[in-house]
Enzyme design. Structure first.
Site: not given
Length: 420
Positions: A50, A91
Site C-alpha cells: 500500500c 535500499h
C-alpha cells in the site's frame, strides 16, 4: 550487468499515483513475465504494497525499466527514484529492516519482501544475483532486529495503550476488554488486542452495525452504546475513542462498576480528544486512567528509542552493504578464470572424443596421441596467438608482458622459469 531498483513510495508520490502502479497478487505473474521479456533484462522482482511499488532488476540500463513502469502507472516517471548496484543493495536492506517505512521499524514489510522474492522465484524471474541478494537481505534484516531495538517499541497511541495494558496487572488472555467507538483508532486497538489473544472482547458503539462489523473482524461481541452502563463492570480494561463532544463515561458509572467488581481494579485508556472519560475517574482508588497526553509522552519516548535503534541499524546495514559488494566483486574477478577453464575443458573433451574415435576406427595409438596433442595445443593457443599478433601489429607490448607473467616464460635473470 547492473543491479537496478526503481520505484515510488509514500515519501515520493501521492496515494492516487501509488494506487495506479500497484500490483495485486493475481497480477504479479503476468507483470514479471512482461518484465523478463524486456530487452536486456536478465532478472526481475516486484515489491508492491500500500505504501510502495518497487522493481528490482538486473539489466544493462534503466531506460526500458522506466518506460515499463510509466506505461503501467501512467505519468509516474517524475515521481520515481532510481538506485544502482551498491545503493540498490542498501535500499533493499533498509526497506526490509523497516528503516524506509512510514512507521519506523514496522515488521510487516519484511514479510512482504519475502513474498515478493517467493513470487519472483516461483515465476522463474530470478537468477543467481537477485536470489542471492534477497536471501542476504533476510539475514541482514534479522540481524538488525536482533542486535537493535528497531521494532521493539510501539509508535502509535493505540499500540502504546495496548502495550501498557499487556505490561500491567491485566493480562489480556485472562481479561475482558471493552472497546468504545468504531473508528480507526479503535480498529487499530482491536487488531493489537486480538493478536494478544484476549479472553473476551466487547465493542460498544452508537451505531450498532459498525460495532458488529468490527466485532466480526476481531472475534468480539457488539453492544449498543446505550447499554454501556450494564456491561462496564465486566471490563478489566477499557479503551475509548469516539467523536462525542461530551464524556461517554462519567465518574458515577465507574464507581458503580467498581462496587460490582468488589474493588477489582480497572484500567482505562481515553484515546479521544475531546476526552471520553470524565477526569474525576482518575481520583478513584481502583481506577487507573491514562489520557492521550499520558500516552503521547510514552509514544515520544518510544519514537526516540526507535530513532536511536535506527542509527545502530544503519551502521549494521553500512557494514553489510560493504561486505556484499566485496563478495560480488570477488565473484566477478573469478569469472575470467571460470571462462578460461571452461574453454580449456570443452576443447579437451572435444579433442579427446575425436582421438578415441580414431582408436575405435583402428588407427595406431601413437597416431591418435599425436592427433590429440597437436590438435589440443592448436585449439588452446589459437586465440592467444591471434591476439598477440594483432597487438604486435599495433605496437601494444602490454599483452606480451601479460603473457610472460601468466606463463612465467622467463624469470628476472633471463633464465627459463621452469624448475630444474
Amino acid at each position: 550487468m547492473t543491479l537496478w531498483v526503481l520505484g515510488l513510495n509514500h515519501q515520493t508520490a501521492p496515494v492516487e499515483l501509488r494506487e495506479r502502479l500497484a500490483f495485486n497478487a493475481d497480477a504479479l505473474p503476468g507483470a514479471l513475465a512482461s518484465l523478463r521479456a524486456l530487452p536486456g533484462v536478465e532478472e526481475a522482482a516486484l515489491l508492491s504494497t500500500c505504501n510502495r511499488t518497487e522493481l528490482y532488476a538486473v539489466a544493462p540500463d534503466s531506460g526500458v525499466l522506466t518506460a515499463w513502469l510509466d506505461r503501467h502507472g501512467q505519468d509516474v516517471e517524475a515521481y520515481l527514484y532510481r538506485h544502482r548496484d551498491a545503493e540498490a543493495v542498501r535500499h533493499l536492506f533498509r526497506v526490509a529492516t523497516g528503516l524506509d517505512s512510514m512507521v519506523l521499524g514496522e515488521p510487516q514489510i519484511l514479510g512482504q519482501v519475502k513474498d515478493a522474492w517467493a513470487t519472483a522465484r516461483s515465476e522463474h524471474a530470478l537468477g543467481h544475483q537477485l536470489d542471492r541478494l534477497f536471501q542476504q537481505t533476510f539475514a541482514v534484516a534479522k540481524r538488525a532486529r536482533t542486535d537493535t531495538r528497531i521494532g521493539a517499541n510501539p509508535v502509535s497511541v493505540a499500540s502504546t495503550a495496548v502495550r501498557l495494558a499487556q505490561e500491567s496487572f491485566a493480562r489480556l488472555d485472562e481479561s475482558t476488554v471493552l472497546l468504545i467507538g468504531a473508528g480507526e483508532t479503535i480498529e487499530l486497538a482491536a487488531k493489537h488486542i486480538s493478536e494478544g489473544k484476549v479472553q473476551r472482547l466487547l465493542i460498544a458503539n452508537r451505531t450498532l452495525a459498525h460495532a458488529q462489523a468490527l466485532a466480526s473482524r476481531h472475534g468480539g461481541y457488539a453492544l449498543p452504546l446505550d447499554e454501556l452502563g450494564r456491561h462496564l463492570a465486566e471490563a478489566d480494561v477499557v479503551f475509548s475513542a469516539t467523536a462525542s463532544r461530551e464524556p461517554v463515561i462519567v465518574r458515577p458509572q465507574i464507581e458503580l462498576a467498581l462496587r460490582a467488581r468488589k474493588r477489582k481494579p480497572m484500567l482505562l485508556f481515553d484515546l479521544a480528544v475531546p476526552r471520553d472519560i470524565e477526569a474525576g475517574v482518575a481520583e478513584l482508588a481502583d481506577a487507573y486512567l491514562y489520557t492521550v497526553d499520558d500516552l503521547e509522552r510514552a509514544v515520544e519516548d518510544n519514537r526516540r528509542g526507535r530513532r536511536e535503534a535506527a542509527a545502530a541499524a544503519e551502521a549494521i546495514i553500512d557494514l553489510q552493504v560493504a561486505r556484499y559488494v566485496e563478495t560480488v566483486e570477488a565473484g566477478s574477478r573469478q569469472e575470467p578464470i571460470k571462462r578460461l577453464r571452461a574453454h580449456g575443458e570443452a576443447a579437451r573433451d572435444e579433442v579427446l572424443a575425436k582421438a578415441r574415435h580414431l582408436l575405435d576406427a583402428g588407427k595406431p595409438a601413437d597416431e591418435a596421441l599425436a592427433f590429440l596433442a597437436n590438435t589440443l595445443t592448436n585449439r588452446l593457443l589459437h586465440a592467444p596467438t591471434v591476439a598477440l599478433r594483432e597487438a604486435a601489429l599495433h605496437g601494444d607490448g602490454e599483452l606480451a608482458r601479460t603473457i610472460d607473467k601468466l606463463f612465467a616464460t622467463r624469470d628476472d635473470a633471463g633464465h627459463d622459469g621452469r624448475e630444474n
